[in-house]
Design an enzyme around this catalytic site. Sequence first.
Site: not given
Length: 610
Positions: A273, A298, A300
């Site tokens: 990308h 979160a 993770v």
Amino acid sequence: MSILANKDTRAVIIGGVAGVNAAKRMAQFDYLINRPLTVQAFVYPPEAGQQKEIFRGGELKNVTVYNSLAPALNEHPEINTALIYLGASRATQAAIEALESPNIQLVSMITEGVPEKDAKRLKKLAQKHGKMLNGPSSIGVMSAGECRLGVIGGEYRNLKLCNLYRPGSFGVLTKSGGLSNEAMWLCAQNGDGITSAVAIGGDAYPGTDFVTYLEMFENDSDTKAVVLVGEVGGNLEEEAAEWLAAEPRRIKLIAAIGGTCQEVLPQGMKFGHAGAKEGKKGAGSARSKMNALREAGAYVPDTFGGLSKAIKQVYEELLASGAIKPESEIDEALLPELPPSVQEVMKQGEVIVEPLIRTTISDDRGEEPRYAGYAASELCSKGYGIEDVVGLLWGKKLPTREESEIIKRIIMISADHGPAVSGAYGSILAACAGIDMPQAVSAGMTMIGPRFGGAVTNAGKYFKMGVKDYPNDIPGFLAWMKKNVGPVPGIGHRVKSLRNPDQRVKYLVSYVQNETSLHTPILNYALEVEKITTAKKDNLILNVDGTMGCILMDLGFPEHSLNGFFVLARTIGMIGHWIDQNNQNARLIRLYDYLINYAVKPERPVPDKK
Ligand code: Q5B
């Protein structure tokens, strides 16, 4: 519920072949979930006016291609979404136009390589108009059971296996298109599937960031958790962490970040990308993103491998808390199968289809055309010529060297006979009237008939008959012809005669008789006929059509192929005349009065109608 795309989404695709392929994939999803076709129109100026055939299951829909966006939206006021499938050079302008169209609320761009300054400009424009811009470089948006924008989700079978025919409880956010499919699959395997999945695109400046989408998921009561797959580079993941930490959130966030390998691999490692280009250590690195997200609350996992476990854990927590109910099993067999194509069913031997046509001369199914079995390029490399191709395609046999030389001479000698003959004159008239080449040449072609150029076949046919039925009786042959046919095809010429012999005929006859070993009973017979007809009138010579017909018959060509030699050869001449007139910018031809005998009644009053 879902975000970005739902059952009311109706799309226009701006772009060519890739866009049509995407529309076909989208229609497969429409069929799976039994919704109307999502794609309502295409915009692609080179193919404006065409209709693209899109199958929704077994149902064929015609979708119109428009020259520009305005008429497409005029005729389809229901369109609220635009998908950009153009190359980078034209995509920005198309996206601007779409973002500025009042009805369009969402623009999704698959285009890769959009310049960063353009991407920033598009983002600003979308914000100004309160529109959503997904991409550039986005594979699209999937809302389970509602709508598919783009090719996200892959093949039809994958759509079923990933439970995309009905909504689940997980949102998916990725940069990569491929990983969006992976994440959807993990949500189906370890949870109850997805609400929506959005690939935001892997560029440095995506039109919409993770936080905006997270906010949308937070407001979508059906989404209970979001799986975010980020990567090294930029700070979108850090922003997501800040958003999560800023206040208590309803949704749970599970995040995996790609690019930790940068910590051990040598510098300069390339990622696919455009946006994944910074941060070995510190800000922008995969590790710092993971830490930030973890600190914000979160889930993770240390590696991608841990993503399944994290999703499963969150799903079980949600089930235990009663936030979601266990998904009742759907009998996959009840989901519609994509109707197979005729080719697929034929391959399996389950259907017999009567062929529509039969061919015995050529085959294009391999890597290149084969003429009566011989590869075209091999014929070229082994020194064969156009006359051999004619032999193969018209007579289904490879001529000998001697036969090829005769065929070549026949074509050369009849390629043109000046501008005055009917065929050339027809093409010239058309060229002067501004008609395009194919039509002007066919105007000349239509002149080829029993009196001009088209007597080759019948000359061959009747002289062959003479050899058989009147071998030693030419007057008998001529009498039969007069009674049953009329003028003998292949005999007679408008300007050539015994006194003004046709050198083409002289040459061909002499070449075949003196320089080849071809046995020529039919030609010999025609020359005997000529002796009798020219005795009556000196222009009743064996003409070029007749000579060609006899020789080609002696060569063994099929009777009905013979006029083809004049058509083939004279096409060369007619094209030449068309080019010549165009080179000269020739003007429209109008006959002068003195070339017309007006044998008409004198001017008189029109009587009253009775
Ligand atoms: N008479 C070619 O005619 C033409 C007779 C015949 C017995 C015959 C005529 C004809 C057969 C068709 C044919 C190909 C129409 C010609 C070609 C390519 C070309 C063209 C180019 C090129 C010419 C006058 C008197 C009448 C007729 C008699 C004529 N033909 N008798 N058998 N075959 N041929 N076409 O001059 O007693 O006065 O009543 O139809 O083979 O197209 O260069 O121009 O390369 O482009 O207009 O070479 O022969 O004569 O029809 O007024 O007849 O001769 O019965 O007798 P004309 P007409 P009578 S090659």
